[in-house]
Design an enzyme around this catalytic site. Structure first.
Site, PDB file in Angstrom:
ATOM      1  N   GLU A 158       0.815  -1.204   0.000  1.00  0.00           N
ATOM      2  CA  GLU A 158       0.000   0.000   0.000  1.00  0.00           C
ATOM      3  C   GLU A 158       0.854   1.262   0.000  1.00  0.00           C
ATOM      4  OE1 GLU A 158      -2.206  -3.331   2.109  1.00  0.00           O
ATOM      5  OE2 GLU A 158      -0.168  -2.549   2.006  1.00  0.00           O
ATOM      6  N   TRP A 218      17.272 -37.020 -20.189  1.00  0.00           N
ATOM      7  CA  TRP A 218      16.256 -36.117 -19.671  1.00  0.00           C
ATOM      8  C   TRP A 218      14.947 -36.453 -20.364  1.00  0.00           C
ATOM      9  CZ3 TRP A 218      17.244 -33.132 -15.642  1.00  0.00           C
ATOM     10  CH2 TRP A 218      18.564 -32.790 -15.365  1.00  0.00           C
ATOM     11  N   THR A 232      15.395 -41.790  -5.089  1.00  0.00           N
ATOM     12  CA  THR A 232      15.815 -40.683  -5.953  1.00  0.00           C
ATOM     13  C   THR A 232      17.259 -40.292  -5.657  1.00  0.00           C
ATOM     14  OG1 THR A 232      13.547 -39.841  -6.093  1.00  0.00           O
ATOM     15  CG2 THR A 232      15.316 -38.304  -6.620  1.00  0.00           C
ATOM     16  N   ASP A 235      19.538 -40.894  -8.845  1.00  0.00           N
ATOM     17  CA  ASP A 235      19.736 -39.650  -9.603  1.00  0.00           C
ATOM     18  C   ASP A 235      20.810 -38.737  -9.020  1.00  0.00           C
ATOM     19  OD1 ASP A 235      17.656 -40.598 -11.118  1.00  0.00           O
ATOM     20  OD2 ASP A 235      16.136 -39.307 -10.209  1.00  0.00           O
ATOM     21  N   LEU A 277      18.996 -30.514  -6.411  1.00  0.00           N
ATOM     22  CA  LEU A 277      17.754 -29.857  -5.991  1.00  0.00           C
ATOM     23  C   LEU A 277      17.963 -28.378  -5.682  1.00  0.00           C
ATOM     24  CD1 LEU A 277      16.171 -32.589  -3.676  1.00  0.00           C
ATOM     25  CD2 LEU A 277      15.891 -32.253  -6.148  1.00  0.00           C
ATOM     26  N   GLY A 293       9.755 -40.250  -6.346  1.00  0.00           N
ATOM     27  CA  GLY A 293       9.337 -41.329  -7.225  1.00  0.00           C
ATOM     28  C   GLY A 293       7.909 -41.760  -6.946  1.00  0.00           C
ATOM     29  N   ALA A 348       5.244 -40.834  -3.906  1.00  0.00           N
ATOM     30  CA  ALA A 348       4.154 -39.988  -4.397  1.00  0.00           C
ATOM     31  C   ALA A 348       2.799 -40.599  -4.043  1.00  0.00           C
ATOM     32  CB  ALA A 348       4.271 -39.804  -5.906  1.00  0.00           C
ATOM     33  N   ALA A 349       2.669 -41.903  -4.229  1.00  0.00           N
ATOM     34  CA  ALA A 349       1.410 -42.579  -3.896  1.00  0.00           C
ATOM     35  C   ALA A 349       1.123 -42.490  -2.402  1.00  0.00           C
ATOM     36  CB  ALA A 349       1.471 -44.042  -4.341  1.00  0.00           C
TER      37      ALA A 349
END
Length: 597
Positions: free
Chosen positions: A84, A211, A237, A241, A245, A331, A335-336
């Site tokens: 503001e 990729w 991961t 990998d 990150l 992965g 995730a599930a």
């Protein structure tokens, strides 16, 4: 037509409200112009996401009676000028008789009322607010104060109602979805992100995954990371990998990295164990591989144990640590589990025009226990965007919670049921700057003036700026001297802290040799200045007489209370010491006044 925007929120680009004809010929036209301006305010608010965290996103637009946009502003970070104030400064004399549009009501949580005062003193006639403040102790305060000053205040969904208005209000909910989730739930706002081939694979059968998506999509992922407080991956991961990150997007903050591993079957050497740029936290089952925990600790990695490791408990824990938004880059199995636990709010799926096949090639989400298509989870508010050759599909797994109805305050509840007594204030906790006693934080937006080595007074934007810079004071090295200047000019306390901590990690040799013995005194001097020059802060501190003050940071074991109370709470101790000194001075002043009479 204008739409709200927002990286990471799945909104689409807008035309500027300045191009909208805003001379109203009917109520419908008037509502359309209000909605366009509010959407623009939400767009402005979103501009601060990723520059510092965590903080609410505020945007303000000022429109003259003729419909011209006279000024705009957004809150860059906690501890900087309110949106503001910036909009009023940009609009100048055009504010007189104009209307201010805010995506969210002002959050004057430090007692200085700068945002409201700027609008009142500039001669703003009317304020249109997208949503009330999500945080209970601030909700309604700004609106009430504006109305008490004679301004007309209209709140979308309350004073203004239409389909167009509701769409604009939704933009305001989305731009502060993480803060709203914190206000009504026990978990941060969580986003699941993955990249997959056209046939739904996140890697080849061999496990190779680099990729899948294009470079443009990967750049968007960096932006998503830069808007998050933390990134979550699983042990698989890390093993396959070896990710870094990082948020290589040219600005903003670096999110915390979180590894979830039940067994701690992790490599001894990994990019995530490099603490030079950003920290990593490993969460695991209690008792898992004690020797490996010690190895991680020796590298500076924090290890947190849970009796039972599951996404819900982990997210509740990080909610208590003050995290607003979390990006899951895990992965399919994890995730599930996260989806089943109900902690995922939104999904970002990058779909590459590739087919790799493979019966055993992994998919982005593992077993959810569903056997019929009717059980499939439908996304809400789905968006589609082409990014290079890829398609980004995003949508919500659960809607952003609405803030209505308003939960009754403690006093209102007590009036209904006298057995519900107001909370006991014997122990007062404070942590983030939006807390009820957030002004006690060294990150609060209160500049101080402190003498330098030459006896000249210099202005520091916050106690944290002063404290971080003094780690390198007096060190005869140009890198250390540059660091002091960079900290001093940092736009927010969070940025000052990041610069100071990063330099301390990378170049411990540049930290002054007596730092460990003087840092308490440095903090004390800065706090004393702050509570001496701001009367409302002094009054707030004295109002806590008889209560124990605890800085409730769960991960700061020196200045904070730590988890389960194992921290030293030196910030709380210094504030109680100051309170005692101020009370002593007040008592002495009273005695002298009595003797003079």
């Amino acid at each position: 037509m204008a739409y709200c925007v927002g990286l990471g929120l799945g909104l689409v680009a807008s035309t500027s409200p300045a191009t909208v004809l805003c001379k109203s010929t009917s109520q419908h036209d008037s509502y359309a112009s209000h909605a366009a301006y509010i959407r623009r305010a939400a767009e402005l608010a979103d501009m601060s996401a990723g520059f510092t965290s965590p903080h609410p996103n505020f945007g303000c637009l000022i429109a003259t009676p003729s419909g011209r946009v006279a000024g705009e502003g957004f809150l860059y970070a906690q501890g900087t000028k309110p949106a503001e104030v910036l909009a009023v400064e940009a609009a100048g004399d055009s504010c007189l008789g104009s209307t201010a549009y805010l995506n969210m009501e002002p959050g004057d949580c430090h007692g200085d009322h700068a945002a409201v005062s700027a609008l009142v003193q500039a001669g703003i006639r009317r304020v249109v607010v997208g949503i009330r403040h999500p945080l209970k102790h601030l909700r309604g305060n700004g609106i009430r104060e504006l109305r008490s000053q004679g301004l007309q205040v209209d709140v979308l969904g309350e004073d203004l109602k239409s389909k167009t208005i509701e769409e604009a209000r939704k933009c305001c909910l989305l731009v502060n979805a993480p803060l709203i989730c914190r206000a009504v739930s026990r978990v941060p706002f969580s986003v699941l992100k993955y990249a997959m081939t056209l046939d739904g694979k996140i890697a080849a059968s061999s496990g190779h995954a680099a990729w899948i998506s294009s470079k443009k999509s990967r750049n968007r992922v960096f932006e998503l990371r830069g808007r998050s407080d933390a990134i979550v991956v699983g042990g698989n991961t890390v093993r396959k990998d070896n990710p870094r990150l990082t948020a290589r997007h040219g600005g903003g903050h670096m999110p915390m990295r979180i590894v979830m591993s039940q067994t701690l079957d992790l490599p001894e050497e990994a990019n995530l164990w490099d603490m030079s740029e950003v920290s990593t936290i490993v969460v695991t089952q209690r008792g898992a591989r004690r020797s490996f925990q010690k190895l991680l600790a020796s590298k500076g990695v924090e290890v947190v144990e849970f009796d039972i490791l599951n996404p819900r408990d982990v997210m509740e824990y990080f909610h208590d640590r003050g995290y607003l938004s979390v990006l899951w880059e895990c992965g399919g199995t994890l995730a599930a589990s996260a989806i089943s636990s109900g902690v995922i709010h939104k999904v970002f799926a990058f779909v590459a025009p590739k087919i790799i096949g493979g019966r055993n090639a992994p998919s982005p989400v593992g077993e959810l226990g569903m056997v019929e298509m009717s059980q499939a989870l439908d996304l809400i508010d789905v968006s589609y965007e082409q990014i290079g050759p890829d398609m980004l599909i995003s949508g919500f797994l659960q809607p952003v919670p609405d803030l209505t109805p308003v939960i009754p305050s403690v006093e209102e509840t007590y009036a209904i049921d006298p057995t519900v007594t107001p909370y006991e204030s014997r122990i007062i906790f404070f942590y983030k700057t939006w807390d009820l006693y957030g002004a006690f934080s060294n990150f609060s937006p209160h500049p101080i003036q402190m003498p330098d080595d030459n006896g000249d007074y210099a202005t520091w934007l916050s106690v944290e700026h002063y404290y971080q810079a003094h780690k390198f004071f007096g060190v005869n090295d140009p890198v250390a001297q540059d660091c002091v200047e960079n900290i001093k000019s940092a736009k927010s306390p969070e940025e000052a802290a990041r610069i100071g901590r990063s330099m301390q990690r990378k170049h411990p040799d540049l930290v002054r040799s007596d730092w460990e013995t003087v840092k308490i005194d440095v903090m004390y001097r800065a706090l004393k200045c702050k509570f001496s020059i701001y009367p409302h802060l002094n009054s707030m501190l004295l109002s806590t007489t008889g209560s124990v003050l605890v800085e409730a940071s769960p991960h700061d074991l020196f200045w904070g209370g730590g988890r389960d109370g194992e921290g030293l709470n030196y910030l709380g101790r210094l504030l109680m010491q100051l309170r005692s000194e101020f009370l002593g001075e007040s008592s002495t002043t009273s005695e002298n006044s009595f003797l003079a009479v």
